[in-house]
Design a protein around this motif. Structure first.
Motif, PDB file in Angstrom:
ATOM      1  N   SER A 119      25.945  53.416 -75.913  1.00 19.81           N
ATOM      2  CA  SER A 119      26.237  54.667 -76.667  1.00 19.81           C
ATOM      3  C   SER A 119      25.980  56.008 -76.101  1.00 19.81           C
ATOM      4  CB  SER A 119      25.702  54.345 -78.112  1.00 19.81           C
ATOM      5  OG  SER A 119      24.270  54.441 -78.118  1.00 19.81           O
ATOM      6  N   LYS A 120      26.640  57.026 -76.604  1.00 24.54           N
ATOM      7  CA  LYS A 120      26.198  58.119 -76.094  1.00 24.54           C
ATOM      8  C   LYS A 120      24.590  58.764 -76.605  1.00 24.54           C
ATOM      9  CE  LYS A 120      28.311  62.797 -75.883  1.00 24.54           C
ATOM     10  NZ  LYS A 120      29.387  63.776 -76.315  1.00 24.54           N
ATOM     11  N   GLY A 145      17.631  58.602 -71.778  1.00 29.17           N
ATOM     12  CA  GLY A 145      17.080  59.625 -70.738  1.00 29.17           C
ATOM     13  C   GLY A 145      15.896  60.578 -71.078  1.00 29.17           C
ATOM     14  N   ARG A 146      15.794  61.055 -72.410  1.00 33.49           N
ATOM     15  CA  ARG A 146      14.481  61.806 -72.876  1.00 33.49           C
ATOM     16  C   ARG A 146      13.578  60.941 -72.661  1.00 33.49           C
ATOM     17  NH1 ARG A 146      15.928  63.340 -78.282  1.00 33.49           N
ATOM     18  NH2 ARG A 146      17.854  63.830 -77.366  1.00 33.49           N
ATOM     19  N   HIS A 147      13.398  59.696 -73.025  1.00 32.29           N
ATOM     20  CA  HIS A 147      12.158  59.150 -73.423  1.00 32.29           C
ATOM     21  C   HIS A 147      12.158  57.695 -72.290  1.00 32.29           C
ATOM     22  CE1 HIS A 147      11.485  61.013 -77.033  1.00 32.29           C
ATOM     23  NE2 HIS A 147      12.887  60.567 -77.460  1.00 32.29           N
ATOM     24  N   LEU A 185      18.977  44.607 -76.062  1.00 35.57           N
ATOM     25  CA  LEU A 185      18.565  45.904 -76.932  1.00 35.57           C
ATOM     26  C   LEU A 185      18.732  47.023 -76.001  1.00 35.57           C
ATOM     27  CD1 LEU A 185      17.600  46.971 -79.667  1.00 35.57           C
ATOM     28  CD2 LEU A 185      15.177  46.958 -78.728  1.00 35.57           C
ATOM     29  N   ILE A 186      18.118  47.143 -74.897  1.00 39.83           N
ATOM     30  CA  ILE A 186      18.157  48.271 -73.936  1.00 39.83           C
ATOM     31  C   ILE A 186      19.585  48.583 -73.496  1.00 39.83           C
ATOM     32  CG2 ILE A 186      17.141  49.185 -71.839  1.00 39.83           C
ATOM     33  CD1 ILE A 186      14.589  48.102 -72.350  1.00 39.83           C
ATOM     34  N   GLY A 187      20.301  47.476 -73.279  1.00 46.15           N
ATOM     35  CA  GLY A 187      21.672  47.479 -72.835  1.00 46.15           C
ATOM     36  C   GLY A 187      22.687  48.253 -73.705  1.00 46.15           C
ATOM     37  N   GLY A 188      22.277  47.746 -75.026  1.00 46.47           N
ATOM     38  CA  GLY A 188      23.151  48.303 -76.260  1.00 46.47           C
ATOM     39  C   GLY A 188      22.847  49.777 -76.311  1.00 46.47           C
ATOM     40  N   LYS A 243       8.849  56.391 -71.420  1.00 47.28           N
ATOM     41  CA  LYS A 243       8.041  55.638 -72.898  1.00 47.28           C
ATOM     42  C   LYS A 243       8.467  54.411 -72.789  1.00 47.28           C
ATOM     43  CE  LYS A 243       7.599  60.073 -75.076  1.00 47.28           C
ATOM     44  NZ  LYS A 243       8.144  60.745 -76.088  1.00 47.28           N
ATOM     45  N   LEU A 244       9.985  54.308 -72.635  1.00 48.52           N
ATOM     46  CA  LEU A 244      10.631  52.736 -72.956  1.00 48.52           C
ATOM     47  C   LEU A 244      10.101  52.152 -71.804  1.00 48.52           C
ATOM     48  CD1 LEU A 244      14.334  53.886 -73.407  1.00 48.52           C
ATOM     49  CD2 LEU A 244      12.671  52.650 -75.084  1.00 48.52           C
ATOM     50  N   ALA A 245       9.989  52.546 -70.394  1.00 52.08           N
ATOM     51  CA  ALA A 245       9.507  51.566 -69.187  1.00 52.08           C
ATOM     52  C   ALA A 245       8.151  51.189 -69.699  1.00 52.08           C
ATOM     53  CB  ALA A 245       9.276  52.365 -67.975  1.00 52.08           C
ATOM     54  N   LEU A 246       7.223  51.809 -70.160  1.00 48.12           N
ATOM     55  CA  LEU A 246       5.775  51.647 -70.456  1.00 48.12           C
ATOM     56  C   LEU A 246       5.876  50.438 -71.788  1.00 48.12           C
ATOM     57  CD1 LEU A 246       2.937  52.239 -69.829  1.00 48.12           C
ATOM     58  CD2 LEU A 246       2.911  53.978 -71.545  1.00 48.12           C
ATOM     59  N   ALA A 247       6.964  50.885 -72.618  1.00 43.89           N
ATOM     60  CA  ALA A 247       6.711  49.777 -73.678  1.00 43.89           C
ATOM     61  C   ALA A 247       7.322  48.494 -73.317  1.00 43.89           C
ATOM     62  CB  ALA A 247       7.834  50.324 -74.742  1.00 43.89           C
ATOM     63  N   THR A 248       8.287  48.342 -72.432  1.00 44.79           N
ATOM     64  CA  THR A 248       8.722  47.306 -71.723  1.00 44.79           C
ATOM     65  C   THR A 248       7.710  46.418 -71.049  1.00 44.79           C
ATOM     66  OG1 THR A 248      10.947  48.107 -71.576  1.00 44.79           O
ATOM     67  CG2 THR A 248      10.630  46.086 -70.387  1.00 44.79           C
ATOM     68  N   LEU A 249       6.778  47.088 -70.266  1.00 48.63           N
ATOM     69  CA  LEU A 249       5.810  46.281 -69.691  1.00 48.63           C
ATOM     70  C   LEU A 249       4.679  46.050 -70.292  1.00 48.63           C
ATOM     71  CD1 LEU A 249       5.544  48.768 -66.481  1.00 48.63           C
ATOM     72  CD2 LEU A 249       6.287  46.412 -66.532  1.00 48.63           C
TER      73      LEU A 249
END
Length: 66
Positions: A16-17, A24-26, A9-12, A29-35
């Motif tokens: 995309s642009k 980049g903006r989040h 999911l993160i690779g997809g 938050k993405l790292a925290l959600a993954t952990l």
């Protein structure tokens, strides 16, 4: 080691642009959600077996004598 379900999911997102802009903006938050997801999965499926946190024998206290 199996690839977590979140990795594709993160690779997809990163392919995309708009996904790169969002990532980049989040990024924090993405790292925290993954952990948090990994912690939730590990708590939901605890390891089994004798080495799963069981203490084989209690430590003996030193009495001060030899």
């Amino acid at each position: 080691m199996p690839i977590p379900r979140l990795a594709p999911l993160i690779g997809g997102l990163l392919l995309s642009k708009g996904g790169r802009r969002l990532a980049g903006r989040h990024a924090g938050k993405l790292a925290l959600a993954t952990l948090a997801f990994q912690l939730w999965e590990s708590r939901r499926n605890p390891p089994h077996g004798p080495a799963a946190g069981a203490v084989p024998h209690p430590r003996r206290r030193w009495s001060g004598r030899r």
